[in-house]
Design a protein around this motif. Structure first.
Motif, mmCIF file in Angstrom:
data_model
loop_
_atom_site.group_PDB
_atom_site.id
_atom_site.type_symbol
_atom_site.label_atom_id
_atom_site.label_comp_id
_atom_site.label_asym_id
_atom_site.label_seq_id
_atom_site.Cartn_x
_atom_site.Cartn_y
_atom_site.Cartn_z
ATOM 1 N N UNK A 1 0.722 -1.134 -0.076
ATOM 2 C CA UNK A 1 -0.024 0.055 0.016
ATOM 3 C C UNK A 1 0.841 1.382 0.020
ATOM 4 N N UNK A 2 0.628 2.134 -0.909
ATOM 5 C CA UNK A 2 1.364 3.403 -0.922
ATOM 6 C C UNK A 2 0.262 4.418 -0.796
ATOM 7 N N UNK A 3 0.564 5.073 0.447
ATOM 8 C CA UNK A 3 -0.407 6.279 0.789
ATOM 9 C C UNK A 3 0.048 7.441 0.965
ATOM 10 N N UNK A 4 -0.690 8.357 1.172
ATOM 11 C CA UNK A 4 -0.264 9.965 1.472
ATOM 12 C C UNK A 4 -1.242 10.752 2.229
ATOM 13 N N UNK A 5 -0.974 11.683 2.560
ATOM 14 C CA UNK A 5 -1.742 12.999 3.175
ATOM 15 C C UNK A 5 -2.767 13.509 1.993
ATOM 16 N N UNK A 6 -4.020 13.537 2.422
ATOM 17 C CA UNK A 6 -4.814 14.119 1.582
ATOM 18 C C UNK A 6 -5.855 15.227 2.196
ATOM 19 N N UNK A 7 -6.550 16.133 1.723
ATOM 20 C CA UNK A 7 -7.200 17.062 2.369
ATOM 21 C C UNK A 7 -8.416 16.274 3.210
ATOM 22 N N UNK A 8 -8.652 16.772 4.466
ATOM 23 C CA UNK A 8 -9.632 16.053 5.258
ATOM 24 C C UNK A 8 -9.718 16.708 6.710
ATOM 25 N N UNK A 9 -10.943 16.485 7.080
ATOM 26 C CA UNK A 9 -11.551 17.284 8.373
ATOM 27 C C UNK A 9 -11.311 16.559 9.843
#
Lengths: 65, 259
Positions: free
Chosen positions: A57-65
């Protein structure tokens, strides 16, 4: 070698996680890697060899609240 | 007046506004809004990278040059196990050991599952995370989360993204009265009057995303919210009057009335 990356089967020549990251042009970007359920720190990328059927799994930060 | 600072764990904060980074019309507008908000803490989500478009870079590139405390969330999780997995991934970024535990039990309401939230909080506290669980506005579960080691507890005002405001101010007031850790109202706020009301109830801070990001002018709304938070906080510290059933004249001097 066949790997399952982000849920999709892919045929890649990479030998290590570092090479998988490079294959997708993600070197130097804020990416986090999980390989077969284990979270890897960036220092572990070069030493971690990929194996047939590995789930990555390759993940990253995205916009979110 | 001495500065009104507060703490999450050992981290000192002056702003009481945590701002979410989703739904903004563009990275430029987002950055403007974050600056206008005065926020020191930014929330994020963790998602798979789109491998078809990796040049579509991470959100972080637009925030360089400023130092913020990052608060990644575990959105997308529906169990404690999934939330713990996301938290570990978030920490491996090396960007933050803070985690907002967010475990939704229902797709329509996105209301938090308090039981799974408590389980995840217990595990993550043991692993050394600074845990800020998002939970229901129930005084008992908020207390249980505090006892489990949460650094702050974040009850929702109303379901995420609804902008309905504080549905149960009585509960929120009780939660604040009982708490020994900061209480941050997270989710469901819509307007400046909502955030002011939250701060008047004595909460330590508010977390908002949609009401700013989806406003006609996000930077304008971010500033308005910031002022509302400051006003509400100052009002809380200053002590409002009690309510009376009948009038009482503000001029006084009863015996000197013209006759």
């Amino acid at each position: 070698m066949e790997l399952v990356i982000n849920g999709v089967k892919q045929e890649l020549a990479a030998k290590t996680i570092e090479e998988v990251i490079a294959h997708f042009g993600l070197t130097g970007k804020p990416v986090v890697v999980e390989a077969d359920g284990a979270v890897l720190t960036q220092e572990q990328w070069t030493a971690t060899e990929v194996r047939e059927g590995m789930k990555i799994e390759l993940v990253h930060f995205v916009g979110g609240g | 007046m001495k500065p009104d600072v507060w703490h999450i764990g050992n981290h000192e904060l002056t702003s009481r506004f945590f701002i979410g980074t989703g739904l903004f019309p563009s990275p430029y507008v987002q950055r403007e809004a974050i600056e206008a908000s005065g926020a020191e803490v930014l929330t994020f989500a963790i998602r798979r990278i789109n491998l078809e478009a990796t040049e579509d870079d991470s959100i972080l590139q637009h925030l360089q040059g400023k130092s913020y405390q990052y608060l990644p969330n575990t959105s997308g999780a529906s169990t404690a196990e999934e939330a713990v997995r996301i938290a570990r991934l978030a920490r491996a970024s090396g960007l933050s050991d803070w985690i907002k535990v967010e475990i939704s039990a229902n797709d329509r309401t996105l209301l938090p599952d308090p039981i799974e939230t408590l389980k995840a909080t217990e595990i993550l506290v043991k692993e050394g995370f600074t845990v800020l669980p998002y939970t229901s506005d129930d005084p008992v579960i908020c207390k249980r989360l505090e006892e489990a080691g949460a650094a702050a507890v974040m009850p929702g005002a109303a379901p995420i993204g609804t902008g309905l405001g504080i549905l149960n101010p009585y509960n929120l007031g009780l939660i604040v009265e009982e708490a020994k850790v900061p209480i941050i109202v997270d989710a469901g706020l819509g307007s400046v009057s909502d955030v002011t009301q939250a701060m008047e109830l004595g909460v330590a801070g508010v977390l908002m995303n949609t009401p700013v990001a989806k406003a006609k002018d996000p930077a304008g709304m971010a500033r308005a919210m910031r002022l509302g938070i400051e006003a509400g906080r100052l009002a809380y510290l200053s002590g409002r009057i009690s309510k009376k059933r009948y009038a009482s004249a503000s001029s006084g001097y009863e015996e000197f009335k013209l006759k």
